[in-house]
Design an enzyme around this catalytic site. Structure first.
Site, PDB file in Angstrom:
ATOM      1  CB  SER A 188      -0.955  -0.022   1.197  1.00  0.00           C
ATOM      2  OG  SER A 188      -1.893   1.041   1.101  1.00  0.00           O
ATOM      3  CG  ASP A 310      -5.638  -5.433   2.381  1.00  0.00           C
ATOM      4  OD1 ASP A 310      -6.241  -6.494   2.621  1.00  0.00           O
ATOM      5  OD2 ASP A 310      -5.484  -4.965   1.240  1.00  0.00           O
TER       6      ASP A 310
END
Length: 369
Positions: A188, A310
């Site tokens: 990310s 995540d």
């Protein structure tokens, strides 16, 4: 952050007086952010950064005198600072991330209060993420290629010029005979450059790689195209039914979950829209879950820099299924969030600096166990 009030000290850099005023008014309304100044162009920003010492800056890309990309290239070697780019041009955003920006937000595409409200909500989140980022002076290394040595080991060798010498090969380890393994990567914040560092020198015959990087539509396609121009492997944005093959990297498309599946012909991907999972679409957890189910022990999971969690649970499922799992270490992460959670829950078998990740993939593929 300012020790007196704990707020993120923000500098706004934009040549539009309307946008500077709108951002200042909206962001000062957030209890966690304090706008300490604005700059009308890059040169003004350079002086304001020296004087005001902000925690984070927002940056427009298209500005007079010196554009945002060139500004970042001048700023980062002398005064590294977390920067959130505000732009509507995907290619310019990718240039900015390459130049050192840590996050980006698209300028409002929908006119009216709803468009501005959604934009400000996203920008506020990205500013808070950027405030946690570790930005250091980066010197791009000379590109090297990975060449096989006798016995399956590897060594660095000078990369061939584009279009000249043949690209190097890779000798897979014997236990993979008949079915090449899957390499799954998730990232990310800070991930666009981290992924590039990991995959850029993987040999052209490396087994298939599947990647989720949190990024919106259009941006993922242009990011894949950029990697394809740099890497030895071919790179493309995922399309439904794409085969996962030797020499190919597949990047999950923005707003589409990427899943690995298997049939009698081998591995392929499913690229489908769906609700956010772990706060994202595409989601690293979705990809890793599918790899655990489809490939089981015949896979390696790599979790890189990023805010949040995540990918952590998905990486744990991969490890429980027998896959080899690695996570980026704290020292080299822009944001040590996703890998930290994965390590905490026991999903990571080995933590490594970013610069060793590509070599670890090669070691995993060539080590004859």
């Amino acid at each position: 952050m300012d020790g007196t009030n704990g707020k993120i000290r923000l500098l706004i850099v934009d040549d539009s007086i309307f946008f500077r005023k709108a951002l200042t008014e909206a962001l000062n309304g957030d209890p966690r952010i304090q706008v300490i100044g604005t700059a009308v162009d890059a040169m003004d920003a350079m002086e304001k950064i020296k004087i005001l010492k902000p925690d984070v800056a927002t940056l427009d890309v298209e500005m007079p005198k010196l554009n945002g990309i060139d500004f970042l290239r001048k700023l980062m070697p002398v005064n590294p600072l977390p920067v959130v780019v505000v732009s509507s041009a995907p290619i310019r955003v990718l240039d900015a991330l390459s130049a050192g920006a840590v996050e980006f937000v698209r300028k409002p595409e929908i006119k009216g209060p709803d468009g501005m409200r959604n934009f400000m909500s996203e920008l506020t989140v990205k500013i808070r993420i950027a405030a946690t980022a570790k930005v250091t002076r980066r010197v791009a290394p000379a590109k090297t290629a990975v060449a096989p040595l006798p016995g399956g080991s590897v060594a660095a060798a000078p990369a061939a010029s584009a279009g000249t010498a043949a690209r190097p090969g890779l000798a897979l380890r014997r236990t993979f005979a008949g079915e090449a393994p899957i390499i799954a990567i998730g990232a990310s914040t800070g991930g666009t450059e981290a992924i590039l560092e990991v995959v850029r020198d993987l040999p052209a015959n490396t087994p298939g790689v599947v990647i989720v990087q949190h990024m919106p539509p259009v941006f993922t396609k242009m990011y894949a195209q950029r990697l394809d121009r740099i890497c030895h492997m071919t790179v493309k944005e995922a399309e439904p039914g794409d085969r996962v093959e030797q020499g190919k990297i597949i990047i999950g498309a923005g707003e589409y979950h990427l899943r690995l599946a298997k049939d009698v012909r081998g591995y392929y991907v499913r690229s489908e829209p769906g609700p956010k999972v772990s706060g994202h679409c595409p989601s690293v957890d979705v990809l890793f879950d599918s790899v655990a189910e489809a490939a089981k022990a015949n896979a390696m999971g790599v979790l890189l820099t990023g805010m949040g969690a995540d990918g952590a649970k998905g990486l744990l499922k991969m490890r429980q299924a027998g896959a080899y799992t690695v996570g980026q270490d704290k020292e080299t992460c822009v944001v040590y969030g996703m890998p930290a959670v994965a390590f905490k829950i026991g999903a990571v078998q080995k933590q490594l600096p970013l610069g060793e990740m590509g070599g670890e993939i090669i070691r995993y593929l060539t080590n004859k166990k």
